[in-house]
Design an enzyme around this catalytic site. Structure first.
Site, mmCIF file in Angstrom:
data_model
loop_
_atom_site.group_PDB
_atom_site.id
_atom_site.type_symbol
_atom_site.label_atom_id
_atom_site.label_comp_id
_atom_site.label_asym_id
_atom_site.label_seq_id
_atom_site.Cartn_x
_atom_site.Cartn_y
_atom_site.Cartn_z
ATOM 1 N N HIS A 36 66.884 -67.515 77.445
ATOM 2 C CA HIS A 36 66.007 -66.388 77.113
ATOM 3 C C HIS A 36 66.151 -66.139 75.609
ATOM 4 O O HIS A 36 67.141 -65.555 75.161
ATOM 5 C CB HIS A 36 66.449 -65.157 77.917
ATOM 6 C CG HIS A 36 65.659 -63.917 77.677
ATOM 7 N ND1 HIS A 36 64.704 -63.454 78.572
ATOM 8 C CD2 HIS A 36 65.670 -63.025 76.654
ATOM 9 C CE1 HIS A 36 64.179 -62.334 78.108
ATOM 10 N NE2 HIS A 36 64.763 -62.044 76.938
ATOM 11 N N HIS A 89 64.728 -64.729 71.880
ATOM 12 C CA HIS A 89 63.834 -63.881 71.093
ATOM 13 C C HIS A 89 63.633 -64.533 69.722
ATOM 14 O O HIS A 89 64.485 -65.276 69.239
ATOM 15 C CB HIS A 89 64.405 -62.473 70.954
ATOM 16 C CG HIS A 89 64.240 -61.651 72.201
ATOM 17 N ND1 HIS A 89 63.440 -60.529 72.257
ATOM 18 C CD2 HIS A 89 64.752 -61.808 73.448
ATOM 19 C CE1 HIS A 89 63.470 -60.019 73.478
ATOM 20 N NE2 HIS A 89 64.267 -60.784 74.222
ATOM 21 N N ARG A 130 57.652 -57.279 82.023
ATOM 22 C CA ARG A 130 58.907 -56.540 81.929
ATOM 23 C C ARG A 130 59.392 -56.501 80.487
ATOM 24 O O ARG A 130 59.214 -55.518 79.780
ATOM 25 C CB ARG A 130 59.948 -57.169 82.876
ATOM 26 C CG ARG A 130 61.105 -56.235 83.249
ATOM 27 C CD ARG A 130 62.166 -56.137 82.187
ATOM 28 N NE ARG A 130 62.766 -57.425 81.866
ATOM 29 C CZ ARG A 130 63.596 -57.607 80.862
ATOM 30 N NH1 ARG A 130 63.924 -56.592 80.066
ATOM 31 N NH2 ARG A 130 64.095 -58.806 80.595
ATOM 32 N N ASP A 131 59.961 -57.576 80.000
ATOM 33 C CA ASP A 131 60.520 -57.581 78.652
ATOM 34 C C ASP A 131 59.440 -57.434 77.599
ATOM 35 O O ASP A 131 59.664 -56.832 76.544
ATOM 36 C CB ASP A 131 61.301 -58.882 78.425
ATOM 37 C CG ASP A 131 62.317 -58.765 77.306
ATOM 38 O OD1 ASP A 131 62.416 -57.679 76.706
ATOM 39 O OD2 ASP A 131 63.017 -59.744 77.030
ATOM 40 N N ASN A 156 60.039 -62.046 72.812
ATOM 41 C CA ASN A 156 60.435 -63.344 73.321
ATOM 42 C C ASN A 156 59.652 -64.451 72.632
ATOM 43 O O ASN A 156 58.592 -64.224 72.041
ATOM 44 C CB ASN A 156 60.150 -63.424 74.822
ATOM 45 C CG ASN A 156 61.109 -62.584 75.627
ATOM 46 O OD1 ASN A 156 62.163 -63.035 76.022
ATOM 47 N ND2 ASN A 156 60.734 -61.341 75.857
ATOM 48 N N CYS A 158 63.986 -55.260 71.343
ATOM 49 C CA CYS A 158 65.208 -54.629 71.834
ATOM 50 C C CYS A 158 65.364 -53.260 71.168
ATOM 51 O O CYS A 158 65.366 -53.176 69.938
ATOM 52 C CB CYS A 158 66.429 -55.500 71.524
ATOM 53 S SG CYS A 158 68.005 -54.717 71.956
#
Length: 298
Positions: free
Chosen positions: A205, A207, A13-14, A247, A238
């Site tokens: 979470h 980054h 996903r991310d 991440n 992002c």
């Protein structure tokens, strides 16, 4: 800091949503199976958003159908509104993660709403989740800094955390350093403030935009946080923060925890191999430190 640590893999996903190369639903389902082979038992695999706005996340239902049996593994989907929550429930995900930014500016840019408006959406999503018996988690995005509003004070995050966890029956709350601006001192202060307002388990979470992600993990561990998101090869980013990195790399984090003799269930060698494989599919170099330096000791 000696308790087992849970690592949640968010690569599908991310890790993929901001990459130039778009992987097919079939390829993403195969990636999930590869992640399961690394030892991951909780994976954020899809995002229920508009395909035309986020092409990399198109075909969430196809991805889930292609994963196949996954006994003992929780497959989560991310949603931004009640409509996405209904899609997630219909698709049969094991867990849903709802995103609420800490600032109105980011909420408007990311979800075309205000924080107050998203609270209303969360209420509707919580009812759908309860009816479908799906655990609902919430992530507070830009919890440490917003590309539009700047630094986010810990007490502002704590107020949102108190309302979210007290009103909607969420199973877990995550604080996200969405653009990678947090420092260990800020992490300690913010998690401490949030922990004073809720009893639900907390997740982090981070980054790695400014290379503070591993230090931030250490700071969060010191505040009692035992759940962390990570992405193979350090993939991600992002769209509202040019230059934002992905991440914290799963293989780097797993290696660091190994050296601390903290149990987490991820094979560093398998994560390193899987990270190299998905990076090659995307046509990018792995962004993890040990992809170049290798683990130590050998």
């Amino acid at each position: 800091m000696s308790a087992p640590v849970e690592l949640i893999d968010v690569t599908p996903r991310d890790g993929l949503q901001n990459e130039a190369t778009v992987l097919s639903p079939t390829a993403r389902a195969e990636l999930v199976r590869r992640i399961i082979a690394t030892g991951a038992r909780r994976i954020e695999a899809v995002s229920f958003v508009r395909d035309d706005l986020v092409p990399a996340m198109a075909g969430a239902e196809e991805v889930l159908a292609g994963i196949g049996p996954h006994v003992g593994v929780t497959i989560a989907g991310l949603v931004l509104n009640a409509r996405g929550m209904q899609r997630a429930a219909d698709a049969g995900v094991d867990e849903v993660n709802f995103v609420i930014p800490a600032t109105d500016a980011f909420a408007q840019a990311n979800q075309n709403s205000s924080v107050a408006g998203l609270m209303t959406e969360l209420g509707a999503a919580a009812r759908v989740a309860a009816d479908a018996a799906i655990p609902l988690t919430v992530t507070i995005a830009v919890a440490f800094g917003c590309p539009f509003a700047g630094v986010v004070p810990p007490d502002a995050v704590a107020r949102i955390a108190k309302h979210v966890t007290g009103s909607f029956g969420v199973a877990e709350l995550a604080l996200a350093d969405t653009i990678g601006v947090a420092t260990p001192w800020q992490v300690r202060e913010t998690f401490h403030a949030v922990a004073a307002e809720t009893t639900v388990p907390l997740r982090a979470h981070f980054h790695d935009t400014r290379r503070t992600a591993l230090a931030n993990v250490f700071a969060a561990l010191g505040e009692g946080v035992q759940r962390f998101d990570a992405s193979l090869a350090g993939l991600g980013g992002c769209p509202f923060a040019p230059g934002a990195a992905g991440n914290v790399a799963m293989e780097d984090l797993a290696w660091m925890l190994d050296r601390a003799e903290l149990k987490h269930g991820i094979s560093v060698s398998a994560a390193l191999e899987a990270g190299r494989a998905v990076a090659a599919q995307l046509g990018v170099a792995p962004r993890s430190a040990i992809a170049g330096a290798g683990p130590f000791p050998r």
